[in-house]
Design an enzyme around this catalytic site. Structure first.
Site, PDB file in Angstrom:
ATOM      1  N   ASP A 223      -1.781  -0.758   5.788  1.00 42.74           N
ATOM      2  CA  ASP A 223      -2.050  -0.220   7.121  1.00 42.74           C
ATOM      3  C   ASP A 223      -3.460   0.285   7.354  1.00 42.74           C
ATOM      4  OD1 ASP A 223      -1.887   2.162   5.521  1.00 42.74           O
ATOM      5  OD2 ASP A 223      -1.531   3.284   7.369  1.00 42.74           O
TER       6      ASP A 223
ATOM      7  N   ASP B 267       0.871  -1.173   0.000  1.00 44.15           N
ATOM      8  CA  ASP B 267       0.000   0.000   0.000  1.00 44.15           C
ATOM      9  C   ASP B 267       0.910   1.225   0.000  1.00 44.15           C
ATOM     10  OD1 ASP B 267      -2.317   1.691   0.485  1.00 44.15           O
ATOM     11  OD2 ASP B 267      -1.583   1.841   2.543  1.00 44.15           O
TER      12      ASP B 267
ATOM     13  N   ASP C 268      -7.105  -1.709   3.329  1.00 47.18           N
ATOM     14  CA  ASP C 268      -6.170  -2.814   3.091  1.00 47.18           C
ATOM     15  C   ASP C 268      -6.571  -4.085   3.833  1.00 47.18           C
ATOM     16  OD1 ASP C 268      -4.440  -1.092   1.628  1.00 47.18           O
ATOM     17  OD2 ASP C 268      -3.647  -0.321   3.523  1.00 47.18           O
TER      18      ASP C 268
END
Length: 728
Positions: free
Chosen positions: A627, A447, A631
């Protein structure tokens, strides 16, 4: 005897069993907190003291206990004390918080089971040491009467100890037999029962040998392995439950123009609800009145707020930042987007739990083989000698010597050693199979915001602005709760810039801040509000009332070690992909900066999870590093996952490994250690099997008593543990 009188007993289990039950009961009661709040910024002992002192001083609050690991506080309070009052009190001392649903949190049960298992380990260890002391006297040549007395004392200690400490094995074995299968605990239970029965028989008959020490030692070693394994798995709570716990349990409904707080379950599509600044959206809905800015980082990962006004669509879990909003409900409770996200994560978690570890694969063949060997030895010896006592002794020795203690320790011992190595590098292993899965990874998906970057906008280019402009910005930014304004205020404060004397300061929800300075209207806010075209980078704009507005740009700096982590993974032959919910330009810039060849922008949570699923369908073993709430589904569906300690509770829970510090550089080293750990696990299995190849024939021909078998078994367990400690 009064209830307060101390209990005196020669049997440690007789004292420990009721104590364990009492502790478990107290743990259960302690979990019945009326309110549970999340504390995302709590990080140290000072935070614990501040929060507990602040809440404890409030009228009506009975107790407040902070769990720093879970970053939440449990509060027992009078019914008139509300979550809003607690949140406001914490916000006043600098700790932002939001309410969680205590009915959906299960950490109390995990803690209770952990304490219960540790209690049994302690009881078995204490009893083992006492019985060993008695056995030394027997081995030293004690006379018949003395020997018999020591055997009876050993029996008085060992039998209740085994009944208490061995309960996890007996209960599991009974469940296995009831389901008509042979689990690993069946031979363990048989070995404990046979060793105890033979010893009791020998004691009744006045025999020279009793094996109570062997039985209790066996139980202790097995419990130690079980506890190590349990602790490695206990942290892996359900991320779906954590996501569901983020749902706001109550909402403010508008009824005939009046506000009424009602449970979410009572809301229906079409209802009107009011959400005040700082509140989390309780439902999916459409804004009918008001203007504000919405923090959607939970769903998109993008830290910058977006404007919301009449007609804007909002989702449960988003945060209202600057102005009050009235929403028309489109979905609530189980139909909300946040709850659907929890369902998506639950499906992904269930799929991942089907991973079969090396230990599980070994156990499938091991348990039936042990039973067949013991039965064959008993049958052969009884057929040849017609001596039931000797045949049972040989069968018991076979069961003990082949008892899967080394096999049970093979994985936990390595996981514990590897976890220590990785902990010193900044990684916390949560799941017992995470190392095995990490060793198989060939694709790494990152991410962006909060993972490869710090997720905190930093103002840049102060040197391009005049002192007067900076003082004006400091005054305007200080009157706003917008994240960019807070970053400006903090940055200018660090530079020693004092705010200009601006009058009539007020925030315009969804747009920015304005006031009057030297008789002119001055503004700080969105480009469109100030009449300019927005650029390709993150920025806010300042209008001084004279001339064209000036741009104040921001940058989200890469996380320390991100460059080294990406380079190391690419050098190791891993495929590296960047998936982000952010806009195309910042994603492209970061990918070019870090050298990531493959990237995708503007991805929603379900699209990230679908991309992970597609890679898995191609035969890829994916490591996901992320995080945010956006996600969480991807983290749960990946082969293995990592999230920073600063991540949202649900994302951190969905992951197998937590990055404790800020530095991402050791990530490639973690993959290397995982490969070495998997190799060490295989070596431990080989040692365990080699031990059986040598020891089993000795037991089969009757050359090993149950005591010798227990000593041999202990030696194999120690060998496995020492091999695990060699991990580098």
């Amino acid at each position: 005897m009064s209830a307060a009188a101390p209990a005196i007993s020669a049997c440690p289990a007789c004292v420990a069993a009721p104590l364990a039950e009492d502790l478990a009961g107290r743990a259960g009661g302690a979990g019945d907190a009326g309110l549970v709040l999340s504390l995302p910024t709590a990080h140290c002992a000072v935070c614990i003291a501040d929060v507990e002192r602040a809440l404890g001083s409030m009228p009506g609050v009975t107790s407040a206990r902070v769990n720093l690991t879970l970053k939440r506080v449990s509060v027992v309070a009078a019914p008139e004390v509300t979550a809003d009052q607690l949140v406001a009190r914490l916000d006043a001392i600098g700790y932002p918080a939001h309410e969680l649903d205590p009915g959906l949190l299960s950490s109390t049960e995990t803690d209770r089971r952990s304490r219960d298992l540790l209690m049994r380990v302690g009881v078995a260890g204490f009893a083992m040491m006492n019985i060993m002391l008695l056995s030394v006297a027997v081995w030293s040549g004690a006379e018949a009467a003395t020997r018999d007395m020591f055997h009876w004392i050993s029996a008085a200690i060992a039998l209740p100890t085994l009944a208490f400490a061995g309960q996890p094995f007996f209960a599991s074995a009974f469940a296995s037999l009831k389901a008509r299968r042979l689990g690993m605990d069946v031979p363990i239970s048989l070995a404990l029962i046979l060793a105890s029965a033979i010893s009791l028989f020998e004691t009744f008959k006045g025999g020279e040998h009793a094996y109570f020490d062997a039985a209790v030692s066996l139980c202790f070693f097995l419990l130690a392995g079980r506890y190590l394994d349990y602790r490695s798995r206990a942290a892996a709570r359900s991320a779906a439950e954590e996501l569901a716990a983020l749902e706001v349990p109550r909402a403010t409904r508008l009824e005939d123009g009046e506000e009424k707080v009602v449970p979410i379950a009572e809301l229906a599509p079409g209802d009107l609800v009011r959400v005040r600044p700082g509140g989390r959206m309780p439902v999916d809905g459409i804004v009918t009145e008001g203007a504000s800015e919405i923090d959607r980082s939970l769903l998109t990962g993008e830290t910058l707020p977006v404007a919301a006004g009449p007609g804007s669509v909002v989702s449960a879990g988003e945060v209202n930042l600057t102005g009050p909003l009235t929403l028309r409900v489109t979905a609530a409770g189980k139909e909300s987007s946040l709850h659907r996200m929890a369902d998506l994560v639950a499906v992904a978690e269930n799929a991942r739990t089907r991973y079969t570890s090396l230990a599980d694969r070994m156990a499938r063949a091991y348990s039936p083989s042990v039973h067949l060997l013991a039965l064959a030895s008993f049958t052969a010896w009884f057929y040849l000698t017609r001596d039931l006592r000797l045949s049972v002794n040989v069968a018991a020795a076979v069961l003990i010597i082949t008892c899967p203690c080394a096999l049970a320790l093979a994985v936990p011992a390595v996981v514990t050693a590897a976890s220590g190595k990785l902990f010193r590098k900044g990684f916390l292993i949560k799941d017992g199979t995470a190392l095995e899965r990490l060793a198989e990874v060939d694709t790494v998906v990152f991410d962006k915001t909060g993972t490869l970057t710090m997720g905190e906008p930093e103002p840049i280019g102060f040197g391009d602005r005049t002192r007067a402009e900076l003082e004006l910005v400091a005054a305007l930014a200080g009157a706003s709760a917008h994240p960019l304004s807070r970053a400006l205020a903090a940055g200018l404060g660090a530079e020693g810039v004092r705010p200009a004397p601006v009058e009539d300061l007020h925030e315009v929800p969804g747009f920015g801040v304005e006031g009057r300075w030297q008789g002119r209207l001055v503004r700080l806010g969105r480009a469109g509000w100030l009449g300019v075209e927005p650029g390709n980078r993150t920025a806010t704009w300042l209008s001084t009332g004279q001339g064209a507005p000036v741009e104040l740009a921001f940058a989200d700096r890469p996380r320390p070690g991100a460059q080294e982590a990406v380079s190391g993974l690419l050098a190791a032959g891993k495929r590296v992909i960047l998936l982000s919910g952010d806009a195309e330009v910042p994603v492209a810039v970061l990918a070019a900066t870090l050298g990531i060849p493959e990237w995708h922008s503007a991805m929603r949570p379900e699209e990230k999870a679908a991309r992970i699923a597609a890679l898995t369908a191609e035969g890829r073993r994916v490591l996901m590093v992320g995080d945010g709430l956006n996600d969480t589904a991807a983290l749960a569906s990946a082969h293995v996952s990592i999230s920073p300690a600063s991540a949202l509770d649900a994302a951190r829970t969905a992951s197998d490994i937590v990055l404790l510090g800020q530095d991402l550089a050791p990530l490639s080293d973690a993959v290397r250690i995982a490969v070495a750990a998997r190799r060490r696990i295989k070596q431990n299995f080989a040692l365990s099997l080699a031990y059986n190849v040598v020891a089993v024939p000795v037991a089969l021909v009757g050359l090993a008593t149950p005591l010798i078998a227990a000593l041999a078994m202990s030696t194999s367990s120690i060998t496995v543990s020492l091999n695990a400690m060699r991990l580098k």
